[in-house]
Design a protein around this motif. Structure first.
Motif, mmCIF file in Angstrom:
data_model
loop_
_atom_site.group_PDB
_atom_site.id
_atom_site.type_symbol
_atom_site.label_atom_id
_atom_site.label_comp_id
_atom_site.label_asym_id
_atom_site.label_seq_id
_atom_site.Cartn_x
_atom_site.Cartn_y
_atom_site.Cartn_z
ATOM 1 N N GLY A 160 0.751 -1.202 -0.080
ATOM 2 C CA GLY A 160 -0.139 -0.014 0.057
ATOM 3 C C GLY A 160 0.873 1.187 0.188
ATOM 4 O O GLY A 160 1.834 1.353 -0.473
ATOM 5 N N GLY A 161 0.231 2.447 0.455
ATOM 6 C CA GLY A 161 0.987 3.648 0.488
ATOM 7 C C GLY A 161 0.857 4.406 -0.927
ATOM 8 O O GLY A 161 0.282 3.703 -1.639
ATOM 9 N N PRO A 162 1.311 5.417 -1.037
ATOM 10 C CA PRO A 162 1.567 6.104 -2.016
ATOM 11 C C PRO A 162 2.094 5.664 -3.312
ATOM 12 O O PRO A 162 1.990 6.048 -4.308
ATOM 13 C CB PRO A 162 1.871 7.604 -1.872
ATOM 14 C CG PRO A 162 3.016 7.394 -0.626
ATOM 15 C CD PRO A 162 2.337 6.285 0.201
ATOM 16 N N ARG A 163 3.245 4.747 -3.058
ATOM 17 C CA ARG A 163 3.844 4.181 -4.154
ATOM 18 C C ARG A 163 3.564 2.940 -4.656
ATOM 19 O O ARG A 163 4.201 2.085 -5.647
ATOM 20 C CB ARG A 163 5.318 4.093 -3.582
ATOM 21 C CG ARG A 163 6.011 5.488 -2.930
ATOM 22 C CD ARG A 163 6.421 6.567 -4.293
ATOM 23 N NE ARG A 163 7.405 5.874 -5.002
ATOM 24 C CZ ARG A 163 7.775 6.752 -5.922
ATOM 25 N NH1 ARG A 163 7.272 8.021 -6.249
ATOM 26 N NH2 ARG A 163 8.893 6.616 -6.709
ATOM 27 N N HIS A 164 2.237 2.355 -4.140
ATOM 28 C CA HIS A 164 1.988 1.110 -4.482
ATOM 29 C C HIS A 164 0.473 0.970 -4.875
ATOM 30 O O HIS A 164 -0.163 1.697 -3.982
ATOM 31 C CB HIS A 164 2.348 -0.208 -3.513
ATOM 32 C CG HIS A 164 3.682 -0.081 -3.203
ATOM 33 N ND1 HIS A 164 4.255 0.630 -2.206
ATOM 34 C CD2 HIS A 164 4.648 -0.950 -3.752
ATOM 35 C CE1 HIS A 164 5.747 0.157 -2.163
ATOM 36 N NE2 HIS A 164 5.897 -0.600 -3.253
#
Length: 465
Positions: free
Chosen positions: A126-130
């Motif tokens: 997750g997070g903004p890079r996934h």
């Protein structure tokens, strides 16, 4: 558009073609026709193509091309001949090109491509890079096989940093490999994208057909001619047949180096460097003399972790290639693979004749520079150091005699020279290439995830020529 003239004709249902056809057909006003020589599996797949612990490169549903790795050593290239393409027969390695890789390409930046990476994947990190809700599941092993754990420990002891997320764009190091796998199944783009879209009335897939050439009239692509002589017309044609086959179709269509085309008697429609300057990752396999030869445990990935440096990637395979690559004829000894990820070498692909059944003449030109020879030899020495075993007395000779390829060929129709930033073939209207052929230089990681993202990017920015 008419009933027999689709808006978009996609040639090849491989890793890119499945993505592009599924995404473009999300618009119900756009008709999409896919032509593919291989078979379409929906609910009944050959088990070897689903088992993510195998690399079924020798499966019946593959193409095989001879190549000259060096003037003295030949090799075989394996490409998927099935809906799903090479992503159905590869090692389920799903690592992005790095930001530095993409930022070096003409007409595209990593930040521009990042939304397409996110759109393609479902990654629990997750997070903004996934991405977390895309079609491709991205998983990593946590309970490591002893050989994987051994490399991690040896790399740390040698001073290499951890790289817990190889899709984060961080400095290279040792860490778990992102894989397009769910519950032990290799999720190719047919499973992820195309099969779920098959019920759409504006999407048609025709299998068992081969394209001989693109039809070009007054500088515009009007459709394709099949190997049977039949013709299929369309408003736009997109080649997604892979770096080898897409280039060969262009060349047979009179699109390529003018001198080469005239040599085989073709009319030149566009003088472009098709087939010139492709790149790939040369590699060798270092046998682990201390490893026990034991049977592969069902469900165990062939590759769980890698050690990446700025110049090489080390791959600790969990079993011998005789088990991981059925029918390969390889030995039972587990190996540590060493791949040069920043090669100088550039290859060539040329037509032998205009006959679609005649395989192209392919030469990788590996080890042509001291840069490549020295860095690959250094990688072999590093592998032996991590395995706690002495290197060969003559490393350079050993590399030449054991040289192979990572099957990562890209760049036969490169961005900036053959296609523009919209993947349009320069000098021919209504024709694009969207697959590994457009990647200008082989990334420092395997190309599969990047090819999927490029197809997502092409679909998201689609427009008429």
């Amino acid at each position: 558009m008419t009933a027999d003239r689709p808006d978009v004709l996609v040639v090849g249902a491989g890793s890119a073609g499945c993505v592009l056809a599924a995404r473009l057909s999300e618009d119900p006003a756009r008709t999409v026709l896919v032509l593919e020589p291989g078979a379409l599996h929906t609910t009944s797949w050959p088990p070897e193509l689903l088992d993510a612990g195998l690399v079924p490169a020798g499966h019946a549903e593959t193409w095989h091309y001879a190549t000259a790795l060096t003037p003295d050593r030949t090799g075989l290239l394996h490409r998927g001949r099935v809906v799903g393409g090479s992503g159905a027969v590869n090692g389920a390695y799903f690592v992005r090109a790095t930001p530095a890789d993409v930022d070096a390409w003409p007409g595209l930046t990593f930040d521009e491509l990042l939304p397409s990476f996110l759109r393609s994947e479902s990654d629990p990190l997750g997070g903004p890079r996934h991405g977390t809700d895309g079609p491709v599941p991205v998983t990593r092993s946590t309970d490591l096989h002893p050989r994987s754990a051994q490399l991690v420990q040896a790399a740390r002891a040698a001073g290499f940093a951890d790289e817990p997320d190889k899709n984060a764009g961080a400095a290279p190091g040792v860490g778990p490999l992102p894989r397009n796998v769910r519950d032990g199944v290799r999720v190719n783009t047919a499973l992820a994208y195309l099969v779920p879209a098959l019920g759409r009335p504006n999407l048609q897939v025709r299998t068992g057909v081969r394209v001989a050439r693109v039809l070009v009239v007054d500088g515009r692509a009007t459709g394709v001619e099949l190997t049977t002589g039949a013709r299929v017309h369309a408003e736009q044609v997109v080649l997604c047949a892979g770096a080898i086959a897409s280039a060969a179709v262009l060349l047979r269509s009179g699109i390529g180096p003018a001198q080469d085309l005239r040599t085989v008697g073709l009319t030149v429609h566009a003088d472009l460097p098709v087939g010139r300057g492709f790149s790939d990752h040369p590699d060798v396999a270092v046998a682990d003399v201390h490893a026990e030869e034991r049977m592969r445990t069902p469900g165990t990935p062939a590759l769980e972790v890698t050690l990446n440096t700025p110049t090489v990637e080390l791959r600790p395979y969990t079993a011998g290639f005789d088990q991981l690559v059925p029918g390969s004829g390889a030995g039972p000894q587990p190996c540590l693979g060493v791949a040069l990820v920043v090669p100088d070498s550039r290859g060539t692909l040329r037509l032998r004749s205009t006959d679609p059944d005649a395989a192209p003449d392919i030469a990788h030109h590996y080890l042509a520079t001291a840069h490549d020879r020295d860095l690959l030899a250094d990688g072999v020495r590093l592998a032996h150091h991590l395995l706690a075993q002495p290197p060969p007395a003559d490393v350079d000779r050993w590399v030449r005699e054991n040289l192979g390829t990572s099957q990562h060929l890209v760049g036969t129709c490169a961005l900036g020279t053959v296609v523009d930033a919209g993947f349009r073939v320069q000098g021919v209207e209504g024709l694009r290439v969207v697959d590994a052929a457009v990647v200008p230089v082989v990334p420092t990681r395997g190309p599969h995830a990047t090819v999927v993202a490029l197809a997502e990017h092409a679909a998201a920015h689609w427009s008429h020529p």
